[in-house]
Design a protein around this motif. Structure first.
Motif, PDB file in Angstrom:
ATOM      1  N   GLY A  93       0.784  -1.226   0.000  1.00 20.98           N
ATOM      2  CA  GLY A  93       0.000   0.000   0.000  1.00 20.98           C
ATOM      3  C   GLY A  93       0.815   1.274   0.000  1.00 20.98           C
ATOM      4  N   LYS A  94       2.130   1.176  -0.207  1.00 18.77           N
ATOM      5  CA  LYS A  94       2.993   2.366  -0.286  1.00 18.77           C
ATOM      6  C   LYS A  94       2.953   2.878  -1.719  1.00 18.77           C
ATOM      7  CE  LYS A  94       4.782   1.690   3.883  1.00 18.77           C
ATOM      8  NZ  LYS A  94       4.531   2.547   5.002  1.00 18.77           N
ATOM      9  N   THR A  95       2.479   4.093  -1.887  1.00 18.85           N
ATOM     10  CA  THR A  95       2.265   4.616  -3.237  1.00 18.85           C
ATOM     11  C   THR A  95       3.306   5.637  -3.674  1.00 18.85           C
ATOM     12  OG1 THR A  95       0.802   6.311  -2.337  1.00 18.85           O
ATOM     13  CG2 THR A  95      -0.219   4.256  -3.103  1.00 18.85           C
ATOM     14  N   GLY A  96       4.289   5.913  -2.841  1.00 22.56           N
ATOM     15  CA  GLY A  96       5.283   6.927  -3.174  1.00 22.56           C
ATOM     16  C   GLY A  96       6.211   6.496  -4.292  1.00 22.56           C
ATOM     17  N   ALA A  97       6.979   7.446  -4.759  1.00 19.99           N
ATOM     18  CA  ALA A  97       7.947   7.188  -5.818  1.00 19.99           C
ATOM     19  C   ALA A  97       9.140   6.419  -5.268  1.00 19.99           C
ATOM     20  CB  ALA A  97       8.418   8.518  -6.417  1.00 19.99           C
ATOM     21  N   VAL A  98       9.763   5.644  -6.157  1.00 20.00           N
ATOM     22  CA  VAL A  98      10.983   4.915  -5.835  1.00 20.00           C
ATOM     23  C   VAL A  98      12.050   5.417  -6.807  1.00 20.00           C
ATOM     24  CG1 VAL A  98      12.069   2.657  -5.612  1.00 20.00           C
ATOM     25  CG2 VAL A  98       9.645   2.926  -5.084  1.00 20.00           C
ATOM     26  N   LEU A  99      13.005   6.178  -6.271  1.00 22.15           N
ATOM     27  CA  LEU A  99      14.029   6.795  -7.094  1.00 22.15           C
ATOM     28  C   LEU A  99      15.199   5.847  -7.291  1.00 22.15           C
ATOM     29  CD1 LEU A  99      12.384   9.173  -5.659  1.00 22.15           C
ATOM     30  CD2 LEU A  99      14.321  10.577  -6.288  1.00 22.15           C
ATOM     31  N   SER A 100      15.622   5.707  -8.538  1.00 23.44           N
ATOM     32  CA  SER A 100      16.696   4.785  -8.880  1.00 23.44           C
ATOM     33  C   SER A 100      17.785   5.516  -9.657  1.00 23.44           C
ATOM     34  CB  SER A 100      16.152   3.636  -9.733  1.00 23.44           C
ATOM     35  OG  SER A 100      17.180   2.744 -10.085  1.00 23.44           O
ATOM     36  N   PRO A 101      18.988   5.640  -9.088  1.00 19.91           N
ATOM     37  CA  PRO A 101      20.085   6.276  -9.831  1.00 19.91           C
ATOM     38  C   PRO A 101      20.356   5.528 -11.132  1.00 19.91           C
ATOM     39  CG  PRO A 101      20.686   5.950  -7.524  1.00 19.91           C
ATOM     40  CD  PRO A 101      19.409   5.198  -7.758  1.00 19.91           C
ATOM     41  N   THR A 102      20.543   6.277 -12.209  1.00 17.47           N
ATOM     42  CA  THR A 102      20.769   5.702 -13.525  1.00 17.47           C
ATOM     43  C   THR A 102      21.804   6.548 -14.247  1.00 17.47           C
ATOM     44  OG1 THR A 102      18.431   5.038 -13.569  1.00 17.47           O
ATOM     45  CG2 THR A 102      19.626   4.941 -15.659  1.00 17.47           C
ATOM     46  N   ALA A 103      22.747   5.907 -14.910  1.00 16.12           N
ATOM     47  CA  ALA A 103      23.755   6.641 -15.672  1.00 16.12           C
ATOM     48  C   ALA A 103      23.153   7.133 -16.979  1.00 16.12           C
ATOM     49  CB  ALA A 103      24.958   5.746 -15.952  1.00 16.12           C
ATOM     50  N   GLY A 104      23.471   8.347 -17.340  1.00 14.20           N
ATOM     51  CA  GLY A 104      22.968   8.901 -18.591  1.00 14.20           C
ATOM     52  C   GLY A 104      23.366   8.078 -19.800  1.00 14.20           C
ATOM     53  N   GLN A 105      24.584   7.499 -19.772  1.00 13.53           N
ATOM     54  CA  GLN A 105      25.054   6.683 -20.888  1.00 13.53           C
ATOM     55  C   GLN A 105      24.164   5.473 -21.124  1.00 13.53           C
ATOM     56  OE1 GLN A 105      27.093   7.814 -18.313  1.00 13.53           O
ATOM     57  NE2 GLN A 105      29.227   7.608 -18.908  1.00 13.53           N
ATOM     58  N   SER A 106      23.541   4.974 -20.078  1.00 12.23           N
ATOM     59  CA  SER A 106      22.698   3.781 -20.214  1.00 12.23           C
ATOM     60  C   SER A 106      21.477   4.050 -21.083  1.00 12.23           C
ATOM     61  CB  SER A 106      22.261   3.282 -18.837  1.00 12.23           C
ATOM     62  OG  SER A 106      23.381   2.842 -18.100  1.00 12.23           O
ATOM     63  N   MET A 107      21.065   5.310 -21.160  1.00 15.67           N
ATOM     64  CA  MET A 107      19.892   5.654 -21.964  1.00 15.67           C
ATOM     65  C   MET A 107      20.149   5.491 -23.459  1.00 15.67           C
ATOM     66  SD  MET A 107      17.463   6.233 -19.924  1.00 15.67           S
ATOM     67  CE  MET A 107      16.311   6.856 -21.147  1.00 15.67           C
TER      68      MET A 107
END
Length: 195
Positions: A93-107
């Motif tokens: 029931g936790k509806t908050g955001a889950v922030l995940s560090p991501t490298a720009g190069q991976s995009m």
């Protein structure tokens, strides 16, 4: 120098082995609201473990400079673990955001984008939870292909965040229009300001 190069090669091999054998631990850092002191969002921290059991400090810095293809593999693993955490939180029931560090190069990496698509197909509700977090330097270096990938993700409801903000010389309103909903600032920014 040869000894320094050999040390870097050993470090990259250690990081590669940790990724390949999936030796990593996931930490969930709560983000507490200042007004009500309630946990509203979470940040995921995936830490690689060496064969000896200790953690490998800051593998991203090494991978950014020496092995960007491996950095995308690490981001695939981080993405999969973050998706599992988001699913578990959603089930509670936790509806908050889950922030995940991501490298720009991976995009710009096909394997990462395919993993992202598979993750979304398996659980479309994740678009309301998962927030890919990029450094300000990465955002400044995004090319047209990356912006298009982000636009496609945002059209499905995904949001993004900026971290490691070093200056305010960035069009944050334009970023907000492109799906950037969060900015992570260090305490020093509030105490000393930013250029």
């Amino acid at each position: 120098s040869a000894p320094g190069r050999r040390q870097q090669e050993l470090r990259i091999a250690e990081i590669a082995a940790a990724i390949e054998h999936r030796r990593m631990d996931v930490y969930l850092n709560p983000i507490v609201g200042l007004g009500d002191y309630a946990v509203t969002h979470f940040e995921v921290d995936v830490r690689l473990r060496a064969e000896t059991g200790g953690y490998i400090d800051n593998p991203e810095a090494t991978l950014r400079l020496q092995a960007t293809d491996m950095l995308a593999l690490f981001d695939v693993e981080r993405l999969e673990r973050t998706a599992r955490v988001a699913e578990q939180l959603g089930a509670r029931g936790k509806t908050g955001a889950v922030l995940s560090p991501t490298a720009g190069q991976s995009m710009a990496d096909g394997d990462f984008l395919e993993a992202f698509a598979r993750t979304f197909e398996a659980r479309t509700a994740i678009s309301g939870q998962l927030v890919l977090t990029f450094t300000q330097a990465d955002v400044a270096a995004f090319g047209p292909g990356t912006w298009q990938a982000l636009a496609d993700m945002h059209s499905f409801g995904f949001r993004f965040a900026v971290q490691q903000v070093m200056h305010l010389g960035m069009d944050f309103a334009a970023l907000a229009e492109r799906g950037f909903s969060f900015v992570k600032l260090p305490a020093s920014a509030f105490l000393d300001g930013l250029p």
